[in-house]
Design an enzyme around this catalytic site. Structure first.
Site: not given
Length: 458
Positions: A69, A345
């Site tokens: 993102h 992540d």
């Protein structure tokens, strides 16, 4: 482009931030230190290298993109750490250094968790890049298949990516977000599928903070008598430099312009930001990276989905895949040429780990190595992406009897060496791995983590 972004960003709350100053470090050698590339996992996306087209005689036949993102507001726990330091500084008796004077009128402006305009912009640009680079693969009957993990910032990132792809095609192709995978169940785009996993990364981060933090704590306490900051506050204030800056980028920002750096940034030196970036390296290395207990197995589910797409065969996996979704051609088709998945992540780091990317010896919690390849400021920024290209190369190119198929992987545009499957180190064929050799190299995923998955429930 500005008009296109304005429509996208209308869904975001505007951010009112005062006392922002254009600012950059300059080293004694007068080389500009790029501050925004020293924030570890909080750095905004930057291409580490320029994209290298495939060798002559090779054509891309399929593309798989897995994408973090975009830039966001801090999380709830990060906000607590940030505000602890801010409140202590603002409670000081006085300031003995003018760099703190802005705190006399400073009002904390940040929200929590949501994507910020810079995150939307960079996701949009990523979609544009994907269309321009791979438009030869797109037809009215074959447009990108897009999935996202269900958290808001991930979903919004995917929608901005599809909007950028559509804009670059002059709105001839608008790939929909076809699947949103709930983070409450099996989700290959999240890393919460292993109940017994207890990441140790906070221990390593704290050990490193105890090394580099005390001199900063002492200095800021001398500038703000009575603040009584501790090392944890220092980490929060360094995070604030990054989050405050990425949140302050205005609508219509010119990517070629300097970032409007937060007034918290000049409180720290270049070396201190480099130490802060190493905190991210330790955090991800000892969670879902090579140093994390059961971190590697968190990327097995996605890797097996990738192998299924590359081979146009059903998913074979008994780990984190959602079998209901993956067994349905409407929610997991095998006949597309472009796939785009959106995630966080930590799970993307797990995928790197599963595949065998960025092999790194144990990271020291007292002394970083400057030449390490595990640097999150390059490999895991906001909007980081891994791209897996499947290529078909003419037989004559490499003196073969028939055309041959290869795999190439890029992370933030850097071609990965893929030494684990025999790719060449240099030359135009650098990083190209023969297809069957690549499949064979993924035995850990193909065997469901060699027993590691069961340990998640032991």
């Amino acid at each position: 482009m500005v008009r296109a972004f304005a429509a996208l960003w209308a869904a975001f709350s505007s951010v009112s931030i005062s006392n922002l100053v254009p600012w950059a470090f300059v080293s004694p050698a007068h080389d500009t230190f790029e501050l925004e590339k020293s924030w570890g996992v909080y750095s905004p996306f930057h291409a580490v290298e320029e994209y290298i087209p495939p060798p002559a005689g090779c054509q891309i036949s399929q593309v798989n993109i897995i994408h973090r993102h975009g830039a966001r507001f801090p999380s709830e726990s990060q906000t607590e750490d940030i505000l602890s330091g801010v409140n202590k500084l603002q409670s000081a008796e006085r300031y003995t250094d003018s760099r703190l004077d802005f705190l006399n009128t400073f009002v904390y402006p940040l929200g929590e968790n949501l994507l910020v305009p810079l995150g939307a912009m960079q996701s949009f640009e990523s979609g544009e890049t994907a269309f321009h680079r791979y438009s030869s693969l797109v037809t009215p009957d074959d447009i990108p298949f897009v999935r996202a993990s269900s958290m808001s910032r991930v979903v919004e990132t995917s929608k901005n990516w599809t909007a950028g792809f559509a804009a670059a095609s002059n709105h001839s192709y608008y790939p929909p977000l076809s699947v949103i995978i709930s983070e409450e169940g099996n989700d290959t785009l999240q890393d919460n599928n292993c109940p017994t996993l207890v990441p140790s990364s906070h221990k390593e981060m704290t050990q490193w903070l105890d090394v580099y933090g005390p001199p900063i704590t002492a200095r800021l306490n001398s500038w703000a008598p009575g603040a009584n900051l501790d090392n944890k506050d220092i980490h929060g204030l360094l995070m604030l430099c990054a989050f405050h800056t990425v949140a302050s980028v205005p609508y219509g920002y010119d990517p070629g312009s300097p970032l409007p750096f937060s007034p918290f940034c000049p409180l720290f030196t270049q070396a201190e930001f480099e130490s802060f970036a190493y905190s991210s390296d330790l955090d991800r290395y000892y969670s879902t990276g090579p140093g994390g207990h059961l971190g590697r197995v968190q990327g097995v589910g996605y890797t097996n989905e990738l192998l299924a797409r590359l081979t146009a065969s059903p998913v074979v996996d008994h780990t984190s895949t959602n079998t209901t979704l993956d067994s349905d051609p409407d929610t997991f088709p095998l006949n597309r040429t472009i796939y785009a998945d959106f995630t966080h992540d930590a799970p993307l780091m797990a995928v790197f780990n599963t595949l065998g990317l960025f092999p790194t010896p144990k990271l020291n919690t007292r002394q970083p190595k400057s030449n390490r390849i595990w640097q999150t400021s390059n490999i895991m920024t906001f909007s980081s992406r891994m791209v897996v290209e499947k290529l078909v190369c003419d037989a004559t190119v490499r003196g073969r009897d028939v055309s041959d198929t290869y795999v190439r992987i890029m992370v933030n545009e850097v071609v990965q060496p893929l030494a684990f499957c025999g790719a060449q180190k240099n030359g135009p064929w650098r990083g190209l791995c023969q297809f069957d050799a690549f499949l064979e190299s993924q035995a850990y995923a193909r065997h469901d983590g060699n027993g590691d998955w069961e340990k998640c429930f032991a």
